[in-house]
Every structure is written in C-alpha cells, then in structure tokens.
Write a protein that holds these residues in place. Structure first.
Motif, PDB file in Angstrom:
ATOM      1  N   LEU A 171       6.548  10.605   1.347  1.00 32.68           N
ATOM      2  CA  LEU A 171       6.272   9.378   0.608  1.00 32.68           C
ATOM      3  C   LEU A 171       6.715   9.471  -0.852  1.00 32.68           C
ATOM      4  CD1 LEU A 171       2.823   8.186   2.014  1.00 32.68           C
ATOM      5  CD2 LEU A 171       5.136   7.877   2.926  1.00 32.68           C
ATOM      6  N   GLU A 194      -0.800  -0.879 -11.331  1.00 32.13           N
ATOM      7  CA  GLU A 194      -1.822  -1.324 -10.383  1.00 32.13           C
ATOM      8  C   GLU A 194      -2.464  -2.634 -10.860  1.00 32.13           C
ATOM      9  OE1 GLU A 194      -4.575   1.420  -8.766  1.00 32.13           O
ATOM     10  OE2 GLU A 194      -3.229   3.139  -8.930  1.00 32.13           O
ATOM     11  N   GLU A 231       0.628   4.182  -2.791  1.00 31.23           N
ATOM     12  CA  GLU A 231       0.417   5.561  -2.388  1.00 31.23           C
ATOM     13  C   GLU A 231       1.512   6.464  -2.960  1.00 31.23           C
ATOM     14  OE1 GLU A 231      -1.428   8.828  -0.613  1.00 31.23           O
ATOM     15  OE2 GLU A 231      -2.123   6.793  -1.064  1.00 31.23           O
ATOM     16  N   THR A 232       2.734   5.969  -2.997  1.00 36.02           N
ATOM     17  CA  THR A 232       3.846   6.727  -3.576  1.00 36.02           C
ATOM     18  C   THR A 232       3.589   7.026  -5.048  1.00 36.02           C
ATOM     19  OG1 THR A 232       5.476   5.841  -2.025  1.00 36.02           O
ATOM     20  CG2 THR A 232       6.301   6.624  -4.145  1.00 36.02           C
ATOM     21  N   ARG A 243       0.701   7.123  -6.535  1.00 39.76           N
ATOM     22  CA  ARG A 243      -0.470   7.998  -6.672  1.00 39.76           C
ATOM     23  C   ARG A 243      -0.137   9.455  -6.378  1.00 39.76           C
ATOM     24  NH1 ARG A 243      -3.584   3.439  -4.465  1.00 39.76           N
ATOM     25  NH2 ARG A 243      -3.122   4.152  -2.350  1.00 39.76           N
ATOM     26  N   LYS A 244       0.899   9.703  -5.561  1.00 38.94           N
ATOM     27  CA  LYS A 244       1.206  11.062  -5.130  1.00 38.94           C
ATOM     28  C   LYS A 244       2.169  11.799  -6.068  1.00 38.94           C
ATOM     29  CE  LYS A 244       2.065  11.715  -0.701  1.00 38.94           C
ATOM     30  NZ  LYS A 244       0.981  12.595  -0.222  1.00 38.94           N
ATOM     31  N   GLU A 268       0.829  -1.207   0.000  1.00 42.32           N
ATOM     32  CA  GLU A 268       0.000   0.000   0.000  1.00 42.32           C
ATOM     33  C   GLU A 268       0.866   1.261   0.000  1.00 42.32           C
ATOM     34  OE1 GLU A 268      -3.202   0.376  -0.445  1.00 42.32           O
ATOM     35  OE2 GLU A 268      -3.321  -1.796  -0.733  1.00 42.32           O
ATOM     36  N   LEU A 269       2.018   1.205   0.650  1.00 46.74           N
ATOM     37  CA  LEU A 269       2.934   2.347   0.646  1.00 46.74           C
ATOM     38  C   LEU A 269       3.426   2.629  -0.763  1.00 46.74           C
ATOM     39  CD1 LEU A 269       4.710   4.486   2.020  1.00 46.74           C
ATOM     40  CD2 LEU A 269       6.396   2.681   2.458  1.00 46.74           C
TER      41      LEU A 269
END
Length: 410
Positions: free
Chosen positions: A266, A218, A122-123, A125-126, A118-119
């Motif tokens: 992140l 993904e 998230e990385t 996505r940011k 998940e990390l």
C-alpha cells in the motif's frame, strides 16, 4: 509551488572514459511500438546511483569505474524490469522494455479494498513503515526552463544536496546549492518576467507522502471523489490505480489525477495530477503574487508528477516534474502571450546522514529563493564533472548551443 510575476526589463549509446567514471548515453523504447519511454528509471544495481530518461526517452548515466563490471536496472511503470551488464552497453544501442500484462485473478479481486478513499487514507497513514525514516543526504539535479510560446527565454540548471528529513516528522527538508548555471533572455520576455519561486523547493513539495497538505489532508479529503482505475504493474508487482477529482459542489480550484499504490504494501509509487484551472480568477490567485495593473494573467495548465523508488525495502522520493502554462493579456494589445514554465528534479544518489539537522550555510537555499543569473557555466563542456544529470532533450540542447555561441562573441 508558487509562480512569481515581476516587472523587469541523440539516440545512441557511448561509453567514454573520463577520470574515475565512464559516461553512458542511450534511449529506452517500447519493445513493440518503439515509442520512447519517458521518466524511465535507471539504477546501478547495489548502489543508490541513478538517473531518469528525459522527454525524448534519452538518458545519461555516469558510472564510477569500480562499478563498470556491475549491472544497470531499467524499470518503468507498466513494463517488465530489465537488468543489463554495464560492460555490454557499447555501440549504437536502444534499450527495449516489454509491456507487463496485468491480470486481476480472483484472489486479487477479493483482496483489493472496496473503498478507494479509504485506501488513500491508509496509504498516507502507513508512511512511517514504508518510507525512509533516516536523515538522508540526497544528491539531485534540477532543471528549469521558461518559454515564450516555443522560444526559450530562460534556462536554469543546478546540482543540489537535499537534506531529507524522516517521513515521520514534520520538519521540512532543506536544500543546499552545490553548483548552478543560468541564462535568461530578457528581451524575449518583453517587459514581463516569469520566475518559479523556490526553484528546487517547488519540485520537492510534490512529494505527497511528505507534504500531503499541498494536495489533500484528512480535513479536506471529503472535498474529493475517489474511484478505482485499471490496475497496472511495476517490476512484476501489482499496482492499484486510484482516480481522484474534486466534488462537483466545490468551487475552489482543487486537483485531479491518478495515484499508483503498490498492492502488497500500500505504498504510493507514483502520482500524476493537475490543478483544475477552469475558474480563471481563483486559480490565478494561487500563482500570481505580483503583476502590472494593465495585464491580465491566468494559468491554462498546471501539471505535476512525482515518482518514488524502493531500496532495501524502503521507498523514497526519486523524481518530480512540474509544467505550468500561463496566458498573458496586455490591455490595448491585439495579441496575447503564452508562457510555459517547466521544472524537474531527479535524485541521482543518496546516503544515510548522521546529522539530524542541516547546518545553516551560505549555499543553503530558501523556499523564496529565485536562482540568480550565472551564464558562465555554459561555456565549460565538463561543467557537471562526475555528477549525474538529466540528459537534455533536443530543444534544450539547441538552447544550450545558442547560449554557447553568444558567450563566444566578444
């Protein structure tokens, strides 16, 4: 990142005045062990002018005269950042860096995500918030070497302009050739020549934030297993280390390695990874586009590295390195041949570019481009002028010296 097979026949520091810049050479080492620190960043403070140390820990930095009273920032993953006055860099000097002690206190342990996968998601996505989202014109230096066993067979070098698209859009970056030189010993390559298709594009596509589809998306990220490694430090900031590898039930060759993620933002700061080449047949299909029928070719190593650098609160692509090794077996021949291809590209300066698209020019490269032979540039000691380059390590220095001797022969 595609390989094409086709059939075919000093550890010291000096400041030197050269026109409108001075040239600084040096070595960066570990303060305790004195081991040379590879891929260390050196940036002129307050600018985007930079370089990186080579495989021998050596660097070459060309400083414009209007910055000689400034500072140079030296940073390396896992070490404390150091700032040095440029005017003090005189004589025979080695720059030492001190290892940073990384401790996870109770707050950090609580804050660290519990799920490594998940990390990573998230990385990715940011990227719109953490990375440069302006059209950027980057100056970069590219070097590509091909060796048969330990002997150099080909050396290519180029200064390019990268027309870097914003990280939030899906347009691919463009590369413009500024100047280049190349020398190939086809006799040493026997009857087989290896060439890295795309040249600088291959290194550019290691930018995982811009091009995650070359490693994982993904859709296929479930084919990987993620876990936390021991955290590290860069510039006194905590960095999470995420290990990844393909799941045991996946047959197709995928990647394994480490992702370094800044704990506070992140952001992906570095990535070091390799292709799983255990399946010779399937991994060969990923690289070999064309080969003679009587030859068996398979990769024995495929290693990649990408580094990012932060400026004004935004991260951007800074450096990448690719190391590929192939074993070539000719039917009917007793001994095989080992070929190694190594390429690296370092961003040495950049600026925000108002134009949204790179204009199509004659000097624009295409991803299918293979750099042509132009050996004449090796005879000119001032060939690169004021452009920053990656200091050649000893083996490359020897190869250049041999090329220069050959060019002097009638």
């Amino acid at each position: 990142m595609v390989c094409l097979f086709v059939v075919c026949g000093t550890n010291y520091l000096i400041a030197q005045n050269i026109s409108n810049f001075i040239e600084i050479k040096g070595t960066v080492v570990d303060e305790t062990s004195r081991n040379h620190l590879v891929f260390t960043d050196l940036v002129i403070k307050g600018t985007n002018i930079s370089t990186v140390t080579n495989m021998d820990g050596e660097f070459l930095l060309k400083v414009p005269t209007n910055h000689i009273d400034g500072m140079v920032i030296i940073s390396h993953l896992g070490y404390e950042k150091k700032e040095i006055e440029i005017s003090s860099l005189k004589g025979k000097v080695k720059i030492t860096l001190k290892q940073a002690i990384t401790t996870l206190d109770a707050v950090n342990l609580i804050a660290r995500p519990s799920n490594a996968k998940e990390l990573v998601l998230e990385t990715l996505r940011k990227k719109g918030a953490l990375y440069n989202n302006d059209n950027t014109l980057m100056t970069a230096f590219y070097r590509e070497t091909i060796k048969k066993r330990r002997k150099n067979a080909s050396l290519s070098e180029a200064v390019v302009k990268i027309h870097k698209q914003p990280y939030t859009n899906y347009r691919k970056d463009n590369i413009e050739l500024v100047k280049a030189r190349k020398n190939t010993n086809y006799n040493r390559l026997d009857t087989l020549a290896l060439k890295l298709q795309g040249g600088p594009f291959s290194n550019l596509y290691t930018d995982l934030v811009k091009y995650p589809e070359f490693i994982f998306t993904e859709e296929d990220i479930d084919d990987y297993e993620f876990s936390f490694g021991e955290s590290t430090n860069i510039n006194k900031k905590l960095v999470y280390v995420v290990n990844f590898k393909q799941s045991s039930f996946i047959r197709d060759p995928l990647y394994f390695g480490k992702l370094y993620i800044d704990a506070s933002t992140l952001a992906l700061t570095n990535a070091v990874y390799s292709l799983n080449v255990e399946n010779k047949e399937l991994s060969s299909q990923m690289f070999v586009r064309k080969k003679p029928r009587k030859v068996d070719v398979h990769p024995t190593k495929a290693n990649y590295r990408v580094n990012y650098r932060i400026q004004n609160g935004k991260w951007h692509y800074a450096y990448s390195n690719i190391l590929l090794s192939f074993k070539v077996n000719w039917k009917g021949k007793l001994f095989n041949s080992i070929y190694t291809l190594n390429s690296e590209m370092a961003v040495t300066d950049w600026e925000i570019h108002e134009s949204k698209f790179a204009k199509l020019k004659d000097q624009m490269l295409r991803p299918s481009t293979i750099m042509s032979d132009q050996a004449s540039g090796f005879s000119d000691p001032e060939f690169w002028g004021e452009y920053n380059i990656i200091e050649p390590e000893k083996s490359i220095e020897n190869a250049i010296a041999k090329i220069q001797k050959q060019l002097k022969k009638p």
